[in-house]
Design an enzyme around this catalytic site. Structure first.
Site, PDB file in Angstrom:
ATOM      1  N   HIS A  76       0.844  -1.202   0.000  1.00 41.15           N
ATOM      2  CA  HIS A  76       0.000   0.000   0.000  1.00 41.15           C
ATOM      3  C   HIS A  76       0.876   1.249   0.000  1.00 41.15           C
ATOM      4  O   HIS A  76       1.970   1.241   0.555  1.00 41.15           O
ATOM      5  CB  HIS A  76      -0.938  -0.028   1.208  1.00 41.15           C
ATOM      6  CG  HIS A  76      -1.819  -1.238   1.195  1.00 41.15           C
ATOM      7  ND1 HIS A  76      -1.823  -2.170   2.190  1.00 41.15           N
ATOM      8  CD2 HIS A  76      -2.695  -1.675   0.260  1.00 41.15           C
ATOM      9  CE1 HIS A  76      -2.676  -3.141   1.881  1.00 41.15           C
ATOM     10  NE2 HIS A  76      -3.221  -2.868   0.714  1.00 41.15           N
ATOM     11  N   PHE A  77       0.379   2.302  -0.651  1.00 43.45           N
ATOM     12  CA  PHE A  77       1.240   3.479  -0.801  1.00 43.45           C
ATOM     13  C   PHE A  77       0.434   4.736  -1.062  1.00 43.45           C
ATOM     14  O   PHE A  77      -0.748   4.682  -1.418  1.00 43.45           O
ATOM     15  CB  PHE A  77       2.221   3.258  -1.969  1.00 43.45           C
ATOM     16  CG  PHE A  77       1.529   3.072  -3.301  1.00 43.45           C
ATOM     17  CD1 PHE A  77       1.141   4.164  -4.076  1.00 43.45           C
ATOM     18  CD2 PHE A  77       1.239   1.803  -3.782  1.00 43.45           C
ATOM     19  CE1 PHE A  77       0.487   3.996  -5.291  1.00 43.45           C
ATOM     20  CE2 PHE A  77       0.582   1.631  -5.003  1.00 43.45           C
ATOM     21  CZ  PHE A  77       0.197   2.732  -5.752  1.00 43.45           C
ATOM     22  N   LEU A  78       1.111   5.842  -0.880  1.00 42.46           N
ATOM     23  CA  LEU A  78       0.631   7.141  -1.351  1.00 42.46           C
ATOM     24  C   LEU A  78       1.761   7.695  -2.205  1.00 42.46           C
ATOM     25  O   LEU A  78       2.892   7.816  -1.729  1.00 42.46           O
ATOM     26  CB  LEU A  78       0.318   8.058  -0.160  1.00 42.46           C
ATOM     27  CG  LEU A  78      -0.247   9.448  -0.503  1.00 42.46           C
ATOM     28  CD1 LEU A  78      -1.167   9.915   0.631  1.00 42.46           C
ATOM     29  CD2 LEU A  78       0.842  10.474  -0.743  1.00 42.46           C
ATOM     30  N   GLU A  79       1.468   7.979  -3.464  1.00 48.16           N
ATOM     31  CA  GLU A  79       2.547   8.322  -4.393  1.00 48.16           C
ATOM     32  C   GLU A  79       2.262   9.652  -5.077  1.00 48.16           C
ATOM     33  O   GLU A  79       1.157   9.884  -5.548  1.00 48.16           O
ATOM     34  CB  GLU A  79       2.636   7.203  -5.434  1.00 48.16           C
ATOM     35  CG  GLU A  79       3.943   7.104  -6.181  1.00 48.16           C
ATOM     36  CD  GLU A  79       4.053   5.754  -6.919  1.00 48.16           C
ATOM     37  OE1 GLU A  79       4.482   4.756  -6.304  1.00 48.16           O
ATOM     38  OE2 GLU A  79       3.684   5.712  -8.095  1.00 48.16           O
ATOM     39  N   ASN A 137     -10.944  -5.345  -5.224  1.00 48.48           N
ATOM     40  CA  ASN A 137     -11.254  -6.595  -4.500  1.00 48.48           C
ATOM     41  C   ASN A 137     -12.692  -6.513  -4.021  1.00 48.48           C
ATOM     42  O   ASN A 137     -12.956  -5.975  -2.939  1.00 48.48           O
ATOM     43  CB  ASN A 137     -10.376  -6.728  -3.239  1.00 48.48           C
ATOM     44  CG  ASN A 137      -8.957  -7.183  -3.510  1.00 48.48           C
ATOM     45  OD1 ASN A 137      -8.596  -7.475  -4.638  1.00 48.48           O
ATOM     46  ND2 ASN A 137      -8.163  -7.254  -2.467  1.00 48.48           N
ATOM     47  N   PRO A 196      -1.994   0.825 -10.748  1.00 44.76           N
ATOM     48  CA  PRO A 196      -0.637   1.065 -10.251  1.00 44.76           C
ATOM     49  C   PRO A 196       0.344   0.053 -10.843  1.00 44.76           C
ATOM     50  O   PRO A 196      -0.039  -1.094 -11.099  1.00 44.76           O
ATOM     51  CB  PRO A 196      -0.778   0.869  -8.732  1.00 44.76           C
ATOM     52  CG  PRO A 196      -1.999   0.046  -8.545  1.00 44.76           C
ATOM     53  CD  PRO A 196      -2.896   0.278  -9.727  1.00 44.76           C
ATOM     54  N   GLY A 197       1.571   0.468 -11.098  1.00 46.35           N
ATOM     55  CA  GLY A 197       2.570  -0.432 -11.671  1.00 46.35           C
ATOM     56  C   GLY A 197       3.609  -0.809 -10.639  1.00 46.35           C
ATOM     57  O   GLY A 197       3.621  -1.908 -10.101  1.00 46.35           O
ATOM     58  N   MET A 247       6.656   1.421  -7.733  1.00 45.55           N
ATOM     59  CA  MET A 247       7.191   2.716  -7.293  1.00 45.55           C
ATOM     60  C   MET A 247       8.397   3.155  -8.119  1.00 45.55           C
ATOM     61  O   MET A 247       8.832   4.296  -8.021  1.00 45.55           O
ATOM     62  CB  MET A 247       7.550   2.659  -5.809  1.00 45.55           C
ATOM     63  CG  MET A 247       8.599   1.632  -5.490  1.00 45.55           C
ATOM     64  SD  MET A 247       8.903   1.575  -3.726  1.00 45.55           S
ATOM     65  CE  MET A 247       9.826   0.050  -3.601  1.00 45.55           C
ATOM     66  N   HIS A 266      -5.570  -5.096 -12.474  1.00 47.59           N
ATOM     67  CA  HIS A 266      -5.560  -4.172 -11.324  1.00 47.59           C
ATOM     68  C   HIS A 266      -4.172  -3.651 -11.004  1.00 47.59           C
ATOM     69  O   HIS A 266      -4.008  -2.820 -10.110  1.00 47.59           O
ATOM     70  CB  HIS A 266      -6.148  -4.852 -10.100  1.00 47.59           C
ATOM     71  CG  HIS A 266      -5.136  -5.604  -9.255  1.00 47.59           C
ATOM     72  ND1 HIS A 266      -4.331  -6.608  -9.761  1.00 47.59           N
ATOM     73  CD2 HIS A 266      -4.803  -5.490  -7.951  1.00 47.59           C
ATOM     74  CE1 HIS A 266      -3.557  -7.072  -8.798  1.00 47.59           C
ATOM     75  NE2 HIS A 266      -3.811  -6.417  -7.694  1.00 47.59           N
TER      76      HIS A 266
HETATM   77  P1  5GP Z   1      -2.208  -5.411  -4.748  1.00 45.75           P
HETATM   78  O1  5GP Z   1      -3.538  -4.797  -4.615  1.00 45.75           O
HETATM   79  O2  5GP Z   1      -2.284  -6.701  -5.537  1.00 45.75           O
HETATM   80  O3  5GP Z   1      -1.464  -5.567  -3.491  1.00 45.75           O
HETATM   81  O4  5GP Z   1      -1.333  -4.396  -5.598  1.00 45.75           O
HETATM   82  C1  5GP Z   1      -1.774  -3.849  -6.792  1.00 45.75           C
HETATM   83  C2  5GP Z   1      -0.605  -3.442  -7.645  1.00 45.75           C
HETATM   84  O5  5GP Z   1       0.029  -2.284  -7.113  1.00 45.75           O
HETATM   85  C3  5GP Z   1       0.536  -4.418  -7.756  1.00 45.75           C
HETATM   86  O6  5GP Z   1       0.245  -5.463  -8.679  1.00 45.75           O
HETATM   87  C4  5GP Z   1       1.685  -3.545  -8.231  1.00 45.75           C
HETATM   88  O7  5GP Z   1       1.733  -3.526  -9.652  1.00 45.75           O
HETATM   89  C5  5GP Z   1       1.303  -2.157  -7.736  1.00 45.75           C
HETATM   90  N1  5GP Z   1       2.231  -1.546  -6.739  1.00 45.75           N
HETATM   91  C6  5GP Z   1       2.720  -2.087  -5.610  1.00 45.75           C
HETATM   92  N2  5GP Z   1       3.489  -1.195  -4.944  1.00 45.75           N
HETATM   93  C7  5GP Z   1       3.469  -0.037  -5.668  1.00 45.75           C
HETATM   94  C8  5GP Z   1       4.051   1.280  -5.501  1.00 45.75           C
HETATM   95  O8  5GP Z   1       4.750   1.578  -4.535  1.00 45.75           O
HETATM   96  N3  5GP Z   1       3.777   2.205  -6.452  1.00 45.75           N
HETATM   97  C9  5GP Z   1       3.002   1.934  -7.547  1.00 45.75           C
HETATM   98  N4  5GP Z   1       2.771   2.909  -8.431  1.00 45.75           N
HETATM   99  N5  5GP Z   1       2.455   0.704  -7.732  1.00 45.75           N
HETATM  100  C10 5GP Z   1       2.672  -0.268  -6.814  1.00 45.75           C
HETATM  101 MN    MN Z   2      -4.669  -4.215  -0.283  1.00 46.81          MN
HETATM  102 MN    MN Z   3      -4.808  -3.632  -3.665  1.00 53.17          MN
END
Ligand code: 5GP
Ligand code: MN
Ligand code: MN
Length: 472
Positions: free
Chosen positions: A202-205, A323, A371-372, A374, A395
């Protein structure tokens, strides 16, 4: 697992007993999971055995192994034909999702201001395990209001503006939340976490719009080249996790009574119309509202910092979960049917003209937020008419390395320095946490998005690149 290539981005797993429908995997050859290391295609076949499943068990190009259902999986069951709902088809982080906000600010205007901005965002974003939250609930009735009202309640309490709700899936809250079906343990875990990022993925970017593929649609979404954006990825924290745990356990006990047999215990499920099915959907909806309020509060905290450091506001582009199970109406073999659509690590992608879209998006379709990583980039897509898989797409990039493998691959290197060398500012996260999330841990998001578009699931609108990230 035998795969039949139907077209360049579409593979079929032929139906064999006990599958009720075929499996369909949208991917390029090079994106297909390595059968030796990842059992997600077996999971696609397992999901195809669920009572009431219609059409096919689908996998998106970012598919990888998950609990019972693969992550990147879509399955719809016919509510009137004893179709089931399965907590594993939603996942532990109920209504985990992404919110994108856009600033009236060009990337060049951040020069010299990025460090204090990132410091501010880092300080204002509660993260990690049990380290506080934006909102300290004063009494139990407030949590109840969150579970019923989602983002709408957060806005009512001053954490945002009415216009935000227009740009939220379901106008910020799903109906039919039933807090009475949420266990005390789940409430306990959730009460102190409203407005917190969570861990790891999880993140805030802070991002910048690097490329626009469709001017008209991007403009309608509120995006332009060079623009600064904020992307937030979070979900329902301990509350959603506990609800999933509770209901997997509960359904496993009653499955035989309902005459249901599944090839994997993690596929525990119950008919949508049964007592257990309805109870789960009520609790799930409550968690979905919690997740939306959570993202609304995180955005409110980010907006304050943004205004203070740059003098600009942040407009909501969209908020969408990846989800969730939803009762939706779709055409199946020429008839309108009420389906329980499970999207686990998959995003709803409504096409232009869909009645559930707000007026200002009606002509262009729903923003789909992908999201791809970081270190690489992220995408904004939109839905297309006549798409397969019940208007769903990928997703994210999807994992290729387990967390453990990712840490091993980073041994001897400093992930923070690697990101700094790319001019990406990082706040939060331990060294191990960062190593788990390095770009190499994920598939190439551009290849995933290309496959999703090639398969006719969605269309590209814009690509965003990371500028700074606050990691959970
Ligand atoms: P999930 O919901 O499956 O945990 O994550 C969704 C997607 O977020 C992952 O498949 C990955 O491509 C992306 N992701 C994970 N960490 C980061 C991050 O720090 N920054 C960005 N932009 N995307 C992220
Ligand atoms: Mn999650
Ligand atoms: Mn997620």
């Amino acid at each position: 697992m035998d795969l039949v290539e139907e077209s360049p981005y579409r593979f079929r797993i032929d139906r064999h007993d006990p599958m009720r429908v075929p499996g369909v995997v949208f991917a390029s050859r090079s994106l297909l999971p390595d059968a030796g290391a990842d059992k997600s295609l077996e999971q696609v076949a397992n999901v195809a055995t669920l009572p009431g499943i219609v059409d096919a068990s689908y996998a998106m190009p970012d598919v990888h192994w998950g609990y019972g259902f693969p992550i990147g999986g879509v399955a719809a069951t016919d509510v009137e034909q004893d179709g089931v709902v399965s907590p594993g088809g939603v996942g532990f982080d109920i209504s985990c999702g992404v919110r994108l906000l856009a600033a009236d600010l060009d990337r060049t205007e951040l020069d010299g201001r990025l460090e204090p901005l990132m410091d501010g965002l880092g300080a204002a974003t509660p993260r990690g395990m049990g380290k506080g939250a934006v909102w300290h609930l004063s009494k139990d009735s407030e949590l109840d209001a969150v579970l019923r009202g989602g983002s709408r309640y957060a806005v009512e309490r001053g954490f945002g503006v009415e216009r935000d709700l227009v740009r939220c899936e379901d106008y910020g809250a799903v109906d039919d939340a039933n807090p009475a079906q949420v266990s005390e343990r789940a409430v306990e875990r959730g009460a102190r976490q409203v407005g917190s990022l969570g861990s790891g993925n999880h993140f805030l970017e802070v991002q910048a719009v690097e490329e626009v593929y469709d001017d008209r649609v991007a403009t309608a979404f509120g995006l332009r080249p060079g623009q600064v954006c904020v992307m937030i990825h979070s979900g329902s924290r301990g509350l959603g996790h506990q609800i999933c745990t509770d209901y997997v356990r509960g359904m496993a006990k009653v499955m035989t009574r309902h005459g249901i047999h599944v090839p994997d215990r993690q596929l525990a499920c119950a008919p949508v119309s049964s007592h257990e099915g309805r109870a789960y959907l009520g609790a799930m909806a409550a968690a979905a509202n919690y997740a939306r309020a959570n993202r609304q509060l995180l955005a409110a905290a980010a907006r304050k910092v943004f205004e203070r450091e740059t003098g600009r506001g942040l407009d909501l582009v969209y908020d969408i979960s990846h989800n969730l199970a939803k009762i939706e109406t779709h055409d199946v073999d020429g008839a309108r049917r009420s389906l329980c659509v499970h999207r686990k690590g998959a995003t709803r992608a409504l096409p232009p003209g869909h009645p559930d879209l707000p007026d200002d998006l009606r002509d262009v379709g729903q923003p789909v937020l992908i999201p791809g990583s970081m270190g690489t980039g992220s995408y904004v897509l939109t839905g297309v008419p006549g798409a397969p898989a019940f208007a769903s797409t990928c997703h994210g990039a999807g994992r290729v390395q387990s967390r453990k493998q990712a840490v091993k691959a980073e041994r001897g290197q400093d992930p923070r320095r690697q990101l700094a060398a790319q001019d990406i500012a990082v706040r939060g996260a331990s060294r191990r946490g960062l190593a788990e999330e390095m770009p190499a841990a994920y598939k190439d998001v551009s290849a995933v998005v290309e496959a999703a578009e090639g398969a006719g699931l969605c269309r590209r609108v814009a690509r965003l690149v990371p500028v700074g990230v606050v990691k959970g």
